[in-house]
Design an enzyme around this catalytic site. Structure first.
Site, PDB file in Angstrom:
ATOM      1  N   HIS A  10       0.800  -1.228   0.000  1.00 46.65           N
ATOM      2  CA  HIS A  10       0.000   0.000   0.000  1.00 46.65           C
ATOM      3  C   HIS A  10       0.822   1.262   0.000  1.00 46.65           C
ATOM      4  O   HIS A  10       0.319   2.347  -0.254  1.00 46.65           O
ATOM      5  CB  HIS A  10      -0.969   0.009   1.186  1.00 46.65           C
ATOM      6  CG  HIS A  10      -2.147  -0.882   0.965  1.00 46.65           C
ATOM      7  ND1 HIS A  10      -2.099  -2.234   1.206  1.00 46.65           N
ATOM      8  CD2 HIS A  10      -3.381  -0.640   0.489  1.00 46.65           C
ATOM      9  CE1 HIS A  10      -3.262  -2.773   0.899  1.00 46.65           C
ATOM     10  NE2 HIS A  10      -4.062  -1.825   0.454  1.00 46.65           N
ATOM     11  N   GLY A  11       2.113   1.138   0.296  1.00 43.94           N
ATOM     12  CA  GLY A  11       2.944   2.328   0.239  1.00 43.94           C
ATOM     13  C   GLY A  11       4.272   2.089   0.918  1.00 43.94           C
ATOM     14  O   GLY A  11       4.386   1.240   1.811  1.00 43.94           O
TER      15      GLY A  11
END
Lengths: 468, 381
Positions: free
Chosen positions: A320-321
């Site tokens: 997600h990051g």
């Protein structure tokens, strides 16, 4: 380019639909492929070469693996090599600075990062490419011999930027043969417009509430305002992401594709295991299929099960990051899921419905705090405000003001996040009442009109040189 | 049968999307581009010129997106539609403007930069200490301070009032503070602030002028000594533009003209232009009708009036002073009006050169607190 822009809606989409349906059937993939490249290149003219490279490499290795299917001495190293390339590209463009920062912290060095902008959609198309290679290697799919069809699979603009992540095996047949027509087009329109409304009318606006509350200094944040804020964020992220997925599925239907569903009303879940079966389904499926099960899943004993859960949720978080808070967020869910597998699900089974629901929503909301603050200490301060242990009061006038001015929007947003409308729609559609259908058509038109109004307004920017 | 109807339903949806998208796409192509938006007071994006460099950098893409949005057919209508939707949903602020009661738009004060405010006050204090002249300070409160009762329900009180009072306290004793806050508050039922603009009305300025009389040592004229001339009834000001609120009534602009004989000469120094009137009426035909007062903001304006009082005043000001100065014009023979944002020579030098012995600062409380140019009044070190 994004779907929620006037240029996409009023220039790109009519043009590509027109050309797509005018050309002979055999040229349609070509049109989609070229259209997708233009769509991608619009905002990222240089990274188009990166995506093109990925397409060529995976196409070639797919053929190579297929050609030597019975010779593991060739297919294994080939698979290994192409997986490393794919992961390497993703790792370099997404995580290089993050890794450097970790090294700096550990070694006391001071390498400076590259600060490259993240290539749009790289997390999605890399995962699709990986699924292709692995499916071919496992013999679950035959390699695509038509470059245009393969390019269309990787670059297909409806799902290029934010998914759903479509595994090759689920769509390979449609790449060669699919049926366009009014039935799927009309369904697609409804779906697309619903997604547009979720994104432009609801998510963007409730996001304004969250960004105001997010920037209140934690010591001035009352308990109720904090709760209002995190609920707003939960609604924003769901409506934004699922709205985008709806638009993708709807566009796919217009072009005759059937994409897998990505969301299934996650906020009605009764436990976290169920939540992850309803939230970002295509990502969960991908990790299950290509990481969890190959690692042995739950079939090789308790210890390995927990190791596998740890790995999968570490990676899910990281996907997600490139930041620690996402890793924490992933591990947080890994931990809860392990507990649920161990004993919690059994306990919950006996509890009343509202208790299960309350338990689930509460954990999801705390999870969103980890997700929303990429600076972890800020997240913990926010949690203190949620728990009311930061001594700034239970509520104040500002809470009332936010509630008073946003209640209608929050109410509509919650309504759009539960299956109520869908159920009603299907029930009335079955009854086939003409007036209901007129109402549905009208609703569709109204959403289009208001979405256009909100999009036009985004460049509304009065210049106040006569300000003083 | 049911399937047929479902089929028809899908056909209608298909047609709706296609017709909607293509008709606005065609309108976009067919309607001529607008160069300027009157409501937004800015140039709209023109058709971007293509170049490979622009394409590679992504500039071309974003310019085209802005072009489509800016030139979208019936743009103002869409903006109004959004405004209507927001009102129905009970939204009470947008883009830093509150939708107050009784049709008032009120400026939402930004976060106070206390250090900047202290620095500004210090600059004024040091300037005053080094100048052999009487120094006065008139701080004009904003509508959000005086008309707090017009704010929407539950708006958290912003410390604008404390800010006003602390500014007053921190100014050095050498500076005489003209406290207009209470005078305006006493008249808050009257039309003292524009509803759609962040300025005070001429009537609001009149009460400030009346309040300033004893300190500045003149005898203010009674309100009956003026003929009130209404020069516009369709003024939509800055707050209207900024808020995007499209369902609000316009403001009225009034001029208070003294009944006695009055003639003046106004010199816009940098523009090398003179005028026989304090009012630039051509602005009444344009968007910013507040600029009717002294033609808006200029670096330096000199106003000469035959009052035979022998008094000369230097005014250092922002735009709040523009509709206040015509009142002062009844009591001073000469006024030198300086706007520091545009004035780039030494203020001390100017005071010396003209031998001015009365200096008045006129600033709006909110803009004074957030206004970095004020330190220009100090000599460069």
């Amino acid at each position: 380019m994004v779907f929620s822009s006037l240029f996409f809606l009023f220039v790109f989409l009519p043009l590509i639909l027109l050309i797509y349906f005018l050309v002979p059937y055999r040229l349609r993939n070509f049109i989609l492929f070229i259209g997708s490249l233009i769509f991608y290149a619009w905002g990222e003219p240089l990274y188009i070469f990166l995506m093109f490279f990925s397409i060529v490499i995976n196409f070639a290795f797919g053929l190579l693996i297929e050609g030597h299917r019975n010779n593991k001495k060739i297919t294994r190293p080939a698979l290994f090599f192409v997986v490393v390339i794919n992961a390497g590209l993703l790792g370099f463009f997404k995580y290089y600075d993050f890794i450097l920062q970790i090294v700096n912290n550990l070694q006391g060095t001071s390498f400076t990062g590259l600060d490259l902008p993240l290539p749009i959609g790289i997390s999605f198309y890399t995962f699709q490419a990986l699924s292709y290679i692995v499916d071919v290697y496992r013999g679950k799919a035959t390699a695509q011999r038509n470059f245009m069809a393969f390019g269309t699979y990787i670059a297909l603009f409806p799902q290029l930027i934010a998914g759903p992540i479509i595994r090759y095996q689920t769509i390979s047949a449609q790449l060669v043969q699919r049926k366009e027509g009014f039935a799927s087009f009309g369904t697609g329109v409804w779906r697309f417009v619903a997604g547009l409304g979720k994104k432009v009318l609801l998510a963007n606006n409730i996001g304004l509430l969250w960004s105001q509350i997010q920037h209140i200094p934690p010591l001035e944040l009352t308990t109720c305002t904090a709760w209002l804020g995190i609920i707003a964020f939960a609604l924003q992220i769901y409506l934004d992401f699922s709205g985008y997925s709806d638009m993708a599925v709807g566009l796919g239907q217009m072009f005759g594709f059937t994409f897998p569903e990505n969301f299934n009303y996650p906020y009605i879940s009764q436990n976290i295991t169920e939540f992850w079966r309803r939230w970002h389904i295509s990502l969960g499926t991908w990790f299950r299929e290509y990481v969890y099960i190959p690692l042995g899943g739950n079939r090789s004993g308790k210890a390995l099960l927990y190791r596998n859960l740890f790995i999968v949720w570490f990676l899910t978080g990281l996907w997600h990051g490139a930041s620690w808070n996402f890793v924490c967020w992933g591990l947080y869910y890994g931990f809860i899921l392990a507990l649920e597998k161990a004993f919690l699900l059994k306990w919950l089974h006996g509890a009343p419905r509202f208790v299960r629901h309350f338990y689930t929503i509460l954990l999801i909301l705390f999870g969103w705090v980890l997700f929303a603050f990429d600076h972890l200490p800020a997240g913990f301060q926010f949690i203190q405000a949620l728990l009311g242990i930061n001594n700034s009061g239970f509520f104040d006038r500002q809470t009332l003001y936010y509630f008073y001015t946003q209640a209608a929007l929050i109410f509509i947003s919650i309504w759009a996040s539960v299956p109520y409308i869908k159920n009603l729609h299907q029930k009335l559609l079955k009854k086939s009442a003409t007036c209901y259908k007129l109402a549905a058509v009208l609703a569709c038109l109204l959403i289009l009109i208001f979405s256009t109004a909100y999009l036009v307004d985004t460049t509304y920017n009065p210049f106040l040189y006569f300000r003083f | 049968m049911g399937d047929d109807r479902l089929h028809l339903f899908n056909k209608i949806l298909t047609v709706i999307l296609i017709v909607f998208l293509t008709s606005f796409a065609l309108l976009f192509i067919l309607l001529p581009d607008q160069a300027f938006s009157e409501t937004e007071n800015r140039m709209l994006q023109k058709k971007p010129a293509f170049s490979w460099d622009n394409l590679i950098s992504g500039k071309f893409g974003s310019a085209v997106e802005n072009y489509v949005a800016d030139q979208f057919a019936y743009r103002d209508m869409w903006v109004s539609l959004k405004s209507a939707a927001e009102l129905i949903l009970q939204k009470k602020d947008n883009n830093g403007v509150y939708f107050g009661r009784e049709g008032y738009l009120l400026q939402k004060p930004g976060k106070l930069d206390a250090a900047l405010l202290a620095e500004n006050i210090d600059a004024v204090n040091r300037f005053a200490a080094n100048i052999p002249a009487k120094v006065y300070f008139l701080l004009a409160p904003s509508s959000v301070q005086v008309l707090a009762d017009k704010l929407p329900h539950f708006v958290a009180p912003h410390p604008v009032n404390d800010q006003y009072i602390s500014t007053k306290k921190l100014l050095s004793p050498k500076i005489k503070f003209i406290d207009t806050g209470p005078a305006l508050a006493a008249h808050r039922q009257e039309y003292i602030y524009y509803k759609t603009d962040h300025h005070w009305t001429t009537r609001g300025a009149y009460y400030a002028y009346r309040e300033a009389g004893p300190l500045l040592d003149y005898k203010p004229l009674d309100i009956n000594d003026f003929t009130i001339e209404q020069v516009s009834s369709d003024f939509y000001g800055t707050l209207h533009a900024k808020s995007g609120h499209r369902f609000i009534l316009p403001d009225v602009v009034q001029l208070f003209k003294p009944k006695r004989n009055f003639s003046c000469r106004v010199e816009y120094v940098n523009e090398k232009k003179t005028d026989q009137s304090l009012y630039a009426k051509e602005h009444l035909l344009q968007k910013d009708k507040y600029a009717v007062f002294l033609d808006g903001n200029h670096a330096l304006v000199r106003i000469n009036v035959q009052n035979q009082t022998g008094r000369r005043l230097l005014v250092v000001k922002d735009s709040y002073a523009n509709c206040l100065l015509p009142f002062f014009a009844n009591h001073y023979d000469e006024m030198h009006v300086i706007d520091l944002r545009h004035f780039n020579t030494s203020l001390q030098g100017y005071v010396k050169q003209y031998g001015l012995n009365e200096i008045l600062f006129v600033y709006n409380a909110l803009s004074f607190a957030g206004y970095p140019a004020i330190r220009k009044i100090l000599p460069k070190s």
